[in-house]
Design a protein around this motif. Structure first.
Motif, PDB file in Angstrom:
ATOM      1  N   LYS A  99     -32.808  -3.376  23.965  1.00 62.66           N
ATOM      2  CA  LYS A  99     -33.454  -2.880  25.200  1.00 62.66           C
ATOM      3  C   LYS A  99     -34.894  -2.604  24.763  1.00 62.66           C
ATOM      4  CE  LYS A  99     -29.389  -0.054  26.629  1.00 62.66           C
ATOM      5  NZ  LYS A  99     -28.666   1.150  26.758  1.00 62.66           N
ATOM      6  N   THR A 100     -35.301  -3.008  23.584  1.00 67.09           N
ATOM      7  CA  THR A 100     -36.689  -2.871  23.372  1.00 67.09           C
ATOM      8  C   THR A 100     -37.619  -3.636  23.958  1.00 67.09           C
ATOM      9  OG1 THR A 100     -36.058  -2.142  21.042  1.00 67.09           O
ATOM     10  CG2 THR A 100     -38.415  -2.849  21.330  1.00 67.09           C
ATOM     11  N   SER A 101     -38.522  -3.375  24.823  1.00 63.50           N
ATOM     12  CA  SER A 101     -39.571  -4.262  25.538  1.00 63.50           C
ATOM     13  C   SER A 101     -40.461  -5.186  24.821  1.00 63.50           C
ATOM     14  CB  SER A 101     -40.521  -3.308  26.331  1.00 63.50           C
ATOM     15  OG  SER A 101     -41.533  -2.617  25.401  1.00 63.50           O
ATOM     16  N   SER A 102     -40.589  -6.161  25.420  1.00 67.06           N
ATOM     17  CA  SER A 102     -41.317  -7.391  24.808  1.00 67.06           C
ATOM     18  C   SER A 102     -42.535  -6.756  24.364  1.00 67.06           C
ATOM     19  CB  SER A 102     -41.465  -8.361  25.855  1.00 67.06           C
ATOM     20  OG  SER A 102     -40.195  -8.929  26.137  1.00 67.06           O
ATOM     21  N   LYS A 103     -43.334  -5.976  25.111  1.00 70.08           N
ATOM     22  CA  LYS A 103     -44.742  -5.445  24.606  1.00 70.08           C
ATOM     23  C   LYS A 103     -44.490  -4.502  23.333  1.00 70.08           C
ATOM     24  CE  LYS A 103     -48.370  -2.746  26.643  1.00 70.08           C
ATOM     25  NZ  LYS A 103     -48.861  -1.755  27.700  1.00 70.08           N
ATOM     26  N   THR A 104     -43.660  -3.936  23.024  1.00 70.69           N
ATOM     27  CA  THR A 104     -43.284  -2.972  22.064  1.00 70.69           C
ATOM     28  C   THR A 104     -42.877  -4.009  20.836  1.00 70.69           C
ATOM     29  OG1 THR A 104     -42.520  -1.174  23.265  1.00 70.69           O
ATOM     30  CG2 THR A 104     -41.772  -1.010  20.949  1.00 70.69           C
ATOM     31  N   LEU A 105     -42.320  -4.900  20.929  1.00 71.40           N
ATOM     32  CA  LEU A 105     -41.870  -5.935  19.867  1.00 71.40           C
ATOM     33  C   LEU A 105     -43.218  -6.595  19.503  1.00 71.40           C
ATOM     34  CD1 LEU A 105     -38.461  -7.946  21.237  1.00 71.40           C
ATOM     35  CD2 LEU A 105     -38.924  -6.011  19.552  1.00 71.40           C
ATOM     36  N   ALA A 106     -43.872  -7.075  20.491  1.00 70.64           N
ATOM     37  CA  ALA A 106     -45.416  -7.782  20.211  1.00 70.64           C
ATOM     38  C   ALA A 106     -46.256  -6.698  19.351  1.00 70.64           C
ATOM     39  CB  ALA A 106     -45.958  -8.044  21.368  1.00 70.64           C
ATOM     40  N   ARG A 107     -46.555  -5.469  19.748  1.00 79.02           N
ATOM     41  CA  ARG A 107     -46.962  -4.383  18.760  1.00 79.02           C
ATOM     42  C   ARG A 107     -46.320  -4.192  17.495  1.00 79.02           C
ATOM     43  NH1 ARG A 107     -46.455  -0.594  22.104  1.00 79.02           N
ATOM     44  NH2 ARG A 107     -44.946   0.761  20.968  1.00 79.02           N
ATOM     45  N   ILE A 108     -45.088  -4.110  17.346  1.00 77.39           N
ATOM     46  CA  ILE A 108     -44.321  -4.321  16.035  1.00 77.39           C
ATOM     47  C   ILE A 108     -44.953  -5.311  15.362  1.00 77.39           C
ATOM     48  CG2 ILE A 108     -42.354  -4.111  14.927  1.00 77.39           C
ATOM     49  CD1 ILE A 108     -41.052  -2.544  17.235  1.00 77.39           C
ATOM     50  N   ARG A 109     -44.686  -6.638  15.736  1.00 82.78           N
ATOM     51  CA  ARG A 109     -45.101  -7.795  14.961  1.00 82.78           C
ATOM     52  C   ARG A 109     -46.604  -7.546  14.549  1.00 82.78           C
ATOM     53  NH1 ARG A 109     -42.499 -10.126  19.383  1.00 82.78           N
ATOM     54  NH2 ARG A 109     -44.285 -10.900  20.299  1.00 82.78           N
ATOM     55  N   GLY A 110     -47.527  -7.394  15.300  1.00 85.03           N
ATOM     56  CA  GLY A 110     -48.809  -7.244  15.135  1.00 85.03           C
ATOM     57  C   GLY A 110     -49.133  -6.176  14.112  1.00 85.03           C
ATOM     58  N   ASN A 111     -48.427  -5.301  13.969  1.00 86.06           N
ATOM     59  CA  ASN A 111     -48.912  -4.176  13.011  1.00 86.06           C
ATOM     60  C   ASN A 111     -48.123  -4.251  11.837  1.00 86.06           C
ATOM     61  OD1 ASN A 111     -50.553  -2.766  15.000  1.00 86.06           O
ATOM     62  ND2 ASN A 111     -48.834  -1.605  15.731  1.00 86.06           N
ATOM     63  N   LYS A 112     -46.862  -4.740  11.537  1.00 84.76           N
ATOM     64  CA  LYS A 112     -46.035  -4.697  10.381  1.00 84.76           C
ATOM     65  C   LYS A 112     -45.698  -6.020   9.852  1.00 84.76           C
ATOM     66  CE  LYS A 112     -44.086  -0.251  11.324  1.00 84.76           C
ATOM     67  NZ  LYS A 112     -44.322   0.247  10.007  1.00 84.76           N
ATOM     68  N   ILE A 113     -45.796  -7.105  10.630  1.00 80.44           N
ATOM     69  CA  ILE A 113     -45.001  -8.455  10.062  1.00 80.44           C
ATOM     70  C   ILE A 113     -46.098  -9.409  10.097  1.00 80.44           C
ATOM     71  CG2 ILE A 113     -43.289  -9.881  10.404  1.00 80.44           C
ATOM     72  CD1 ILE A 113     -41.599  -7.701  12.023  1.00 80.44           C
ATOM     73  N   GLY A 114     -46.019 -10.370   8.946  1.00 81.59           N
ATOM     74  CA  GLY A 114     -46.694 -11.501   9.010  1.00 81.59           C
ATOM     75  C   GLY A 114     -45.441 -12.704   8.694  1.00 81.59           C
ATOM     76  N   PHE A 115     -45.842 -13.924   9.197  1.00 86.17           N
ATOM     77  CA  PHE A 115     -44.853 -14.974   9.392  1.00 86.17           C
ATOM     78  C   PHE A 115     -45.526 -16.093   8.580  1.00 86.17           C
ATOM     79  CE2 PHE A 115     -44.142 -12.225  13.219  1.00 86.17           C
ATOM     80  CZ  PHE A 115     -42.725 -12.306  13.002  1.00 86.17           C
ATOM     81  N   ILE A 116     -44.558 -16.889   7.886  1.00 86.68           N
ATOM     82  CA  ILE A 116     -44.843 -18.095   7.371  1.00 86.68           C
ATOM     83  C   ILE A 116     -43.815 -19.120   7.807  1.00 86.68           C
ATOM     84  CG2 ILE A 116     -45.625 -19.450   5.037  1.00 86.68           C
ATOM     85  CD1 ILE A 116     -46.168 -16.561   3.864  1.00 86.68           C
ATOM     86  N   PHE A 117     -44.178 -20.378   8.464  1.00 83.89           N
ATOM     87  CA  PHE A 117     -43.360 -21.025   8.761  1.00 83.89           C
ATOM     88  C   PHE A 117     -43.343 -22.492   8.085  1.00 83.89           C
ATOM     89  CE2 PHE A 117     -44.534 -18.500  12.463  1.00 83.89           C
ATOM     90  CZ  PHE A 117     -43.161 -18.033  12.808  1.00 83.89           C
ATOM     91  N   GLN A 118     -42.324 -23.258   7.977  1.00 85.52           N
ATOM     92  CA  GLN A 118     -42.271 -24.530   7.457  1.00 85.52           C
ATOM     93  C   GLN A 118     -43.308 -25.584   7.789  1.00 85.52           C
ATOM     94  OE1 GLN A 118     -38.088 -26.176   7.378  1.00 85.52           O
ATOM     95  NE2 GLN A 118     -38.834 -28.027   6.555  1.00 85.52           N
ATOM     96  N   THR A 119     -43.294 -25.311   9.077  1.00 86.72           N
ATOM     97  CA  THR A 119     -44.053 -26.513   9.810  1.00 86.72           C
ATOM     98  C   THR A 119     -45.573 -25.930   9.793  1.00 86.72           C
ATOM     99  OG1 THR A 119     -43.339 -25.717  11.869  1.00 86.72           O
ATOM    100  CG2 THR A 119     -42.065 -27.737  10.992  1.00 86.72           C
ATOM    101  N   PHE A 120     -45.861 -24.805   9.202  1.00 81.19           N
ATOM    102  CA  PHE A 120     -47.115 -24.214   9.373  1.00 81.19           C
ATOM    103  C   PHE A 120     -47.710 -23.736  10.662  1.00 81.19           C
ATOM    104  CE2 PHE A 120     -47.755 -28.335   6.807  1.00 81.19           C
ATOM    105  CZ  PHE A 120     -47.114 -28.028   5.714  1.00 81.19           C
ATOM    106  N   ASN A 121     -47.340 -24.321  11.839  1.00 86.88           N
ATOM    107  CA  ASN A 121     -47.743 -23.596  13.007  1.00 86.88           C
ATOM    108  C   ASN A 121     -49.081 -23.506  13.069  1.00 86.88           C
ATOM    109  OD1 ASN A 121     -45.046 -24.080  13.684  1.00 86.88           O
ATOM    110  ND2 ASN A 121     -44.680 -21.872  14.206  1.00 86.88           N
ATOM    111  N   LEU A 122     -49.936 -24.279  12.623  1.00 87.77           N
ATOM    112  CA  LEU A 122     -51.460 -24.245  12.992  1.00 87.77           C
ATOM    113  C   LEU A 122     -52.076 -24.701  14.343  1.00 87.77           C
ATOM    114  CD1 LEU A 122     -52.670 -24.885   9.009  1.00 87.77           C
ATOM    115  CD2 LEU A 122     -52.209 -22.620  10.343  1.00 87.77           C
TER     116      LEU A 122
END
Length: 245
Positions: A99-122
């Protein structure tokens, strides 16, 4: 190569690692009966099947399992890139659910989480510097360019900040991706096969850098199929058929 690089804590600040840091036992991630289903009716696939998981602040954890076992699906839910169909996910004590909104999820990602992907995603037509700056554009961090240069120096790319991805080796591209993951100073770094597209030497350098970040207090969760990589972490979580075994 990596040993003498600056340690970065708060945005634009240098800190010394605490060699006497004690293991923190406070939970930063906890899931209860987590279920993720793809498809409908007879075509349903249960990617996650009642997953119960707990990860403490400051841990370096590997998630292992065969292809299709649900490990990447789990990582995407932990990273707030996807939602579960049912079950409960607590991130730093706060519930994240379907039920968590997409806007809230985006804010959580921006504040708390960093991502590293196998394909780099640059971004292919953008310099290493601007790739690293990108997450800060949405979070409003000031002095973005200065911090991005400091982070690229941290990962040994101070002389290649204006190079585009096709002008960099695979190992260099992954280091750009790591610098980008640190731009907003996240508490958690999620790495999906971070050495999967690298040769053994580059892979070893990436793992050394991840260990340095963990020593500075970052919680790191790495999905990998490589037993040798997993053994370098503090704990291995094994999955099969959507379940933790």
């Amino acid at each position: 190569m990596l040993a003498n690089r600056n340690k970065l804590g708060k945005v634009g600040c240098k800190i010394k690692p605490n060699k006497n840091r004690k293991t923190v036992t406070m939970k930063i991630i906890e899931t209860k009966e987590l279920v993720k289903i793809y498809g409908q009716n007879s075509l349903q696939i249960k990617a996650l099947d009642n997953v119960n998981l707990s990860i403490n602040k400051g841990e370096f954890v590997a998630i292992m399992g065969p292809s299709g076992c649900g490990k990447s699906t789990l990582l995407y839910i932990l990273g707030c890139l996807d939602k579960p169909n049912s079950g409960t996910y607590y991130l730093d004590g706060k519930e994240v659910s379907k039920k968590t909104s997409s806007k809230t999820l985006a804010r959580i990602r921006g504040n708390k989480i960093g991502f590293i992907f196998q394909t780099f995603n640059l971004l292919p037509r953008t310099s290493a510097l601007n790739n690293v700056i990108l997450p800060a554009i949405y979070s409003g961090i000031k002095n973005r360019k200065k911090r991005a240069i400091e982070l690229l120096s941290r990962v040994g790319l101070e002389k290649r900040i204006h190079h585009k991805p096709n002008q960099l080796s695979g190992g260099e591209q992954q280091r750009v991706a790591i610098a980008r993951s640190l731009m907003n100073n996240p508490e958690i770094i999620l790495a999906d096969e971070p050495t999967g597209n690298l040769d053994s030497k580059s892979g070893a350098e990436i793992m050394k850098l991840l260990h340095e970040l963990n020593q500075e207090g970052k919680t790191i969760i790495a999905v990998t199929h490589d037993e040798n990589i997993a053994k370098q972490t503090q704990r291995i979580i094994r999955m099969k058929d959507g379940k933790i075994i």
